[in-house]
Design a protein around this motif. Structure first.
Motif, short mmCIF file in Angstrom:
data_model
loop_
_atom_site.label_atom_id
_atom_site.label_comp_id
_atom_site.label_asym_id
_atom_site.label_seq_id
_atom_site.Cartn_x
_atom_site.Cartn_y
_atom_site.Cartn_z
N LEU A 64 60.28 37.04 53.48
CA LEU A 64 59.68 38.36 53.29
C LEU A 64 59.83 38.87 51.86
O LEU A 64 58.90 39.47 51.30
CB LEU A 64 60.28 39.37 54.27
N THR A 65 60.98 38.62 51.26
CA THR A 65 61.19 39.03 49.87
C THR A 65 60.27 38.25 48.93
O THR A 65 59.70 38.82 48.00
CB THR A 65 62.66 38.83 49.46
N MET A 66 60.11 36.96 49.18
CA MET A 66 59.21 36.15 48.37
C MET A 66 57.77 36.64 48.51
O MET A 66 57.03 36.75 47.53
CB MET A 66 59.30 34.68 48.78
N GLN A 73 53.36 40.88 42.17
CA GLN A 73 52.79 40.24 41.00
C GLN A 73 51.26 40.35 41.00
O GLN A 73 50.67 40.67 39.97
CB GLN A 73 53.17 38.76 40.94
N ARG A 74 50.66 40.08 42.15
CA ARG A 74 49.20 40.17 42.24
C ARG A 74 48.72 41.60 42.00
O ARG A 74 47.74 41.82 41.29
CB ARG A 74 48.73 39.68 43.61
N GLN A 76 50.21 43.91 40.22
CA GLN A 76 50.37 44.24 38.80
C GLN A 76 49.30 43.58 37.95
O GLN A 76 48.80 44.18 36.99
CB GLN A 76 51.77 43.84 38.32
N ARG A 77 48.94 42.33 38.27
CA ARG A 77 47.86 41.66 37.53
C ARG A 77 46.54 42.40 37.71
O ARG A 77 45.79 42.59 36.75
CB ARG A 77 47.72 40.21 38.00
N GLU A 78 46.24 42.81 38.95
CA GLU A 78 45.00 43.54 39.21
C GLU A 78 44.96 44.86 38.47
O GLU A 78 43.95 45.25 37.91
CB GLU A 78 44.82 43.76 40.71
N ARG A 79 46.08 45.57 38.45
CA ARG A 79 46.15 46.85 37.74
C ARG A 79 45.97 46.64 36.24
O ARG A 79 45.32 47.43 35.57
CB ARG A 79 47.46 47.55 38.02
N ALA A 80 46.55 45.57 35.70
CA ALA A 80 46.44 45.30 34.28
C ALA A 80 45.00 44.96 33.89
O ALA A 80 44.51 45.40 32.85
CB ALA A 80 47.37 44.17 33.88
N THR A 81 44.33 44.17 34.73
CA THR A 81 42.94 43.81 34.42
C THR A 81 42.03 45.03 34.54
O THR A 81 41.12 45.20 33.74
CB THR A 81 42.43 42.68 35.32
N ARG A 82 42.28 45.89 35.52
CA ARG A 82 41.47 47.11 35.63
C ARG A 82 41.74 48.05 34.46
O ARG A 82 40.83 48.67 33.94
CB ARG A 82 41.76 47.83 36.95
N LYS A 83 42.98 48.15 34.06
CA LYS A 83 43.33 49.03 32.94
C LYS A 83 42.75 48.49 31.64
O LYS A 83 42.28 49.24 30.81
CB LYS A 83 44.85 49.15 32.83
N GLY A 84 42.78 47.18 31.48
CA GLY A 84 42.20 46.56 30.29
C GLY A 84 40.71 46.72 30.23
O GLY A 84 40.12 46.83 29.16
N GLY A 85 40.05 46.74 31.38
CA GLY A 85 38.59 46.91 31.44
C GLY A 85 38.14 48.32 31.17
O GLY A 85 36.99 48.56 30.80
N GLU A 86 39.03 49.30 31.30
CA GLU A 86 38.66 50.70 31.09
C GLU A 86 38.58 51.06 29.62
O GLU A 86 37.95 52.02 29.24
CB GLU A 86 39.68 51.63 31.78
N ARG A 87 39.27 50.31 28.77
CA ARG A 87 39.33 50.65 27.35
C ARG A 87 38.05 50.45 26.65
O ARG A 87 37.18 49.84 26.80
CB ARG A 87 40.43 49.84 26.65
#
Length: 87
Positions: A64-66, A73-74, A76-87
């Motif tokens: 469960l922890t894994m 991780q997934r 955070q990656r999705e949030r980073a790609t969405r945030k990068g696309g907004e700029r």
């Protein structure tokens, strides 16, 4: 009197984060609810239920922890790609 500022952006509570929370809370609930496993029967290979139940939760907790970590991780990656696309 000042009003609270509007918060814009992504919601903090997402379905992935709810699943992450459930994965991390489940072992605590299972281990803290002692009445559910405070007995000797059924035995597994001569080991009383009280002991093998707890040992089973070591493996379940690891899985469960894994799972929670991979989901985080997934997310955070999705949030980073969405945030990068907004700029």
């Amino acid at each position: 009197m000042s009003q609270a500022p509007e918060v814009r952006g992504e919601p903090v509570v997402t379905p992935a984060r709810v699943v992450i929370a459930l994965c991390l809370v489940a072992p605590f609930v299972a281990m803290l609810w002692v009445g559910s496993y405070a007995r000797t029967d059924p035995t597994l290979g001569g080991i009383p239920f009280f002991y093998w139940y707890q040992m089973a939760w070591v493996v379940i907790s690891t899985a469960l922890t894994m799972t929670a970590y991979k989901l985080w991780q997934r997310d955070q990656r999705e949030r980073a790609t969405r945030k990068g696309g907004e700029r």
